[in-house]
Write a protein that holds these residues in place. Structure first.
Motif, PDB file in Angstrom:
ATOM      1  N   LYS A  87       8.005  -6.298  -5.874  1.00 14.78           N
ATOM      2  CA  LYS A  87       8.883  -5.186  -6.233  1.00 14.78           C
ATOM      3  C   LYS A  87       9.489  -4.520  -5.004  1.00 14.78           C
ATOM      4  N   ASN A  88       8.666  -4.265  -3.972  1.00 23.13           N
ATOM      5  CA  ASN A  88       9.151  -3.529  -2.792  1.00 23.13           C
ATOM      6  C   ASN A  88       9.615  -4.439  -1.658  1.00 23.13           C
ATOM      7  N   GLY A  89       9.379  -5.732  -1.769  1.00 27.51           N
ATOM      8  CA  GLY A  89       9.881  -6.683  -0.777  1.00 27.51           C
ATOM      9  C   GLY A  89       8.888  -7.177   0.248  1.00 27.51           C
ATOM     10  N   TRP A  90       7.758  -6.430   0.494  1.00 32.31           N
ATOM     11  CA  TRP A  90       6.861  -6.896   1.550  1.00 32.31           C
ATOM     12  C   TRP A  90       5.428  -6.382   1.472  1.00 32.31           C
ATOM     13  N   ASN A  91       5.176  -5.266   0.860  1.00 33.76           N
ATOM     14  CA  ASN A  91       3.857  -4.629   0.955  1.00 33.76           C
ATOM     15  C   ASN A  91       3.016  -4.802  -0.305  1.00 33.76           C
ATOM     16  N   ASP A  92       1.739  -5.106  -0.110  1.00 29.70           N
ATOM     17  CA  ASP A  92       0.798  -5.124  -1.223  1.00 29.70           C
ATOM     18  C   ASP A  92      -0.429  -4.246  -0.925  1.00 29.70           C
ATOM     19  N   GLN A  93      -0.320  -3.383   0.085  1.00 25.51           N
ATOM     20  CA  GLN A  93      -1.417  -2.507   0.507  1.00 25.51           C
ATOM     21  C   GLN A  93      -1.547  -1.311  -0.449  1.00 25.51           C
ATOM     22  N   GLU A  94      -2.661  -1.277  -1.203  1.00 19.30           N
ATOM     23  CA  GLU A  94      -2.969  -0.116  -2.035  1.00 19.30           C
ATOM     24  C   GLU A  94      -3.566   0.977  -1.155  1.00 19.30           C
ATOM     25  N   PRO A  95      -3.544   2.223  -1.624  1.00 20.07           N
ATOM     26  CA  PRO A  95      -4.231   3.267  -0.861  1.00 20.07           C
ATOM     27  C   PRO A  95      -5.701   2.895  -0.687  1.00 20.07           C
ATOM     28  N   THR A  96      -6.226   3.157   0.491  1.00 20.35           N
ATOM     29  CA  THR A  96      -7.626   2.859   0.778  1.00 20.35           C
ATOM     30  C   THR A  96      -8.504   4.091   0.601  1.00 20.35           C
ATOM     31  N   TRP A  97      -7.873   5.273   0.488  1.00 23.03           N
ATOM     32  CA  TRP A  97      -8.575   6.539   0.267  1.00 23.03           C
ATOM     33  C   TRP A  97      -7.513   7.581  -0.051  1.00 23.03           C
ATOM     34  N   ASN A  98      -7.923   8.816  -0.254  1.00 22.08           N
ATOM     35  CA  ASN A  98      -6.987   9.918  -0.470  1.00 22.08           C
ATOM     36  C   ASN A  98      -6.153  10.147   0.790  1.00 22.08           C
ATOM     37  N   PHE A  99      -4.938  10.597   0.602  1.00 23.10           N
ATOM     38  CA  PHE A  99      -4.006  10.959   1.675  1.00 23.10           C
ATOM     39  C   PHE A  99      -3.486   9.772   2.488  1.00 23.10           C
ATOM     40  N   CYS A 100      -3.378   8.609   1.849  1.00 23.63           N
ATOM     41  CA  CYS A 100      -2.627   7.513   2.452  1.00 23.63           C
ATOM     42  C   CYS A 100      -1.145   7.846   2.265  1.00 23.63           C
ATOM     43  N   LYS A 101      -0.310   7.325   3.157  1.00 24.07           N
ATOM     44  CA  LYS A 101       1.098   7.689   3.159  1.00 24.07           C
ATOM     45  C   LYS A 101       1.984   6.448   3.198  1.00 24.07           C
ATOM     46  N   TYR A 102       3.068   6.528   2.429  1.00 22.73           N
ATOM     47  CA  TYR A 102       4.071   5.465   2.394  1.00 22.73           C
ATOM     48  C   TYR A 102       5.403   6.092   2.781  1.00 22.73           C
ATOM     49  N   LEU A 103       6.088   5.490   3.741  1.00 22.99           N
ATOM     50  CA  LEU A 103       7.383   5.993   4.183  1.00 22.99           C
ATOM     51  C   LEU A 103       8.488   5.117   3.622  1.00 22.99           C
ATOM     52  N   ILE A 104       9.455   5.766   2.985  1.00 26.52           N
ATOM     53  CA  ILE A 104      10.623   5.086   2.430  1.00 26.52           C
ATOM     54  C   ILE A 104      11.845   5.586   3.189  1.00 26.52           C
ATOM     55  N   ASN A 105      12.712   4.672   3.594  1.00 27.03           N
ATOM     56  CA  ASN A 105      13.900   5.071   4.358  1.00 27.03           C
ATOM     57  C   ASN A 105      15.022   5.551   3.439  1.00 27.03           C
ATOM     58  N   GLU A 106      16.157   5.908   4.036  1.00 22.62           N
ATOM     59  CA  GLU A 106      17.294   6.458   3.302  1.00 22.62           C
ATOM     60  C   GLU A 106      17.914   5.472   2.323  1.00 22.62           C
ATOM     61  N   ASN A 107      17.609   4.195   2.465  1.00 21.83           N
ATOM     62  CA  ASN A 107      18.141   3.160   1.584  1.00 21.83           C
ATOM     63  C   ASN A 107      17.185   2.804   0.454  1.00 21.83           C
ATOM     64  N   GLY A 108      16.095   3.559   0.352  1.00 23.25           N
ATOM     65  CA  GLY A 108      15.124   3.294  -0.705  1.00 23.25           C
ATOM     66  C   GLY A 108      14.199   2.131  -0.398  1.00 23.25           C
ATOM     67  N   GLU A 109      14.092   1.766   0.882  1.00 25.35           N
ATOM     68  CA  GLU A 109      13.236   0.656   1.282  1.00 25.35           C
ATOM     69  C   GLU A 109      11.922   1.181   1.844  1.00 25.35           C
ATOM     70  N   LEU A 110      10.836   0.618   1.382  1.00 26.50           N
ATOM     71  CA  LEU A 110       9.526   0.944   1.926  1.00 26.50           C
ATOM     72  C   LEU A 110       9.457   0.366   3.336  1.00 26.50           C
TER      73      LEU A 110
END
Length: 184
Positions: free
Chosen positions: A142-165
């Motif tokens: 779906k996102n093109g490259w990542n399959d990393q689930e959160p490993t604990w609370n307060f994990c962060k995912y950054l998405i750019n201005e084009n909607g890309e993770l």
């Protein structure tokens, strides 16, 4: 004792997680902007409203050792809100550290950390019942490259201005860390 071992394994696994990033050559397979989710105030939010903006998506919890990161998230929101939008997703997936209702979570965040950034309804961010946002964030089909689930609370995912993770940050990376600020 076995429960304690599992909890310790999860915690230390979360602490040792690494930052993961896109190679820049892999566009998303489906659009982040097609997603919708319900706010903590029970209002539907269409993610197309975030087009053209950087986003930091964070799974949150009120009873975690990382809970003080709410203050850092709010500081990031106040100081860099013109450059990045913070989206908080309360979840009870790790150690039962978000037991409250949406009303309780909202009250806790406002009272203790003055949270004004967008919070969403409590949901799952991991496993078979994860919400649609985290399904997109953690499925490379779906996102093109990542399959990393959160490993604990307060994990962060950054998405750019084009909607890309573009990056995954583990819990130990604070929202005001230079690794995040350098990407704004």
């Amino acid at each position: 004792m076995q429960t304690l071992f599992i909890i310790m394994t999860l915690f230390f696994g979360a602490c040792n997680s690494q930052v993961v990033s896109n190679d820049g050559n892999t566009p998303p397979k489906t659009s982040f902007y097609d997603l919708k989710f319900t706010s903590i105030d029970e209002e539907p939010i269409n993610f197309s409203k975030y087009k053209g903006k950087k986003l930091l998506i964070v799974n949150t919890a009120s009873e975690c050792g990382y809970t003080p990161q709410y203050a850092d998230l709010e500081k990031l929101n106040e100081e860099y809100g013109d450059k990045i939008v913070i989206l908080g997703f309360p979840a009870n997936n790790f150690g039962g550290q978000e037991p409250g209702s949406n009303t309780e979570i909202k009250g806790f965040c406002k009272k203790n950390y003055g949270v004004t950034f967008q919070m969403f309804e409590k949901s799952s961010v991991k496993g078979d019942d994860k919400n649609v946002v985290y399904q997109w964030l953690t499925d490379k089909n779906k996102n093109g490259w990542n399959d990393q689930e959160p490993t604990w609370n307060f994990c962060k995912y950054l998405i750019n201005e084009n909607g890309e993770l573009v990056k995954f940050f583990p819990s130990k990376i604070k929202p005001t860390d230079q690794q995040i600020l350098s990407l704004l």
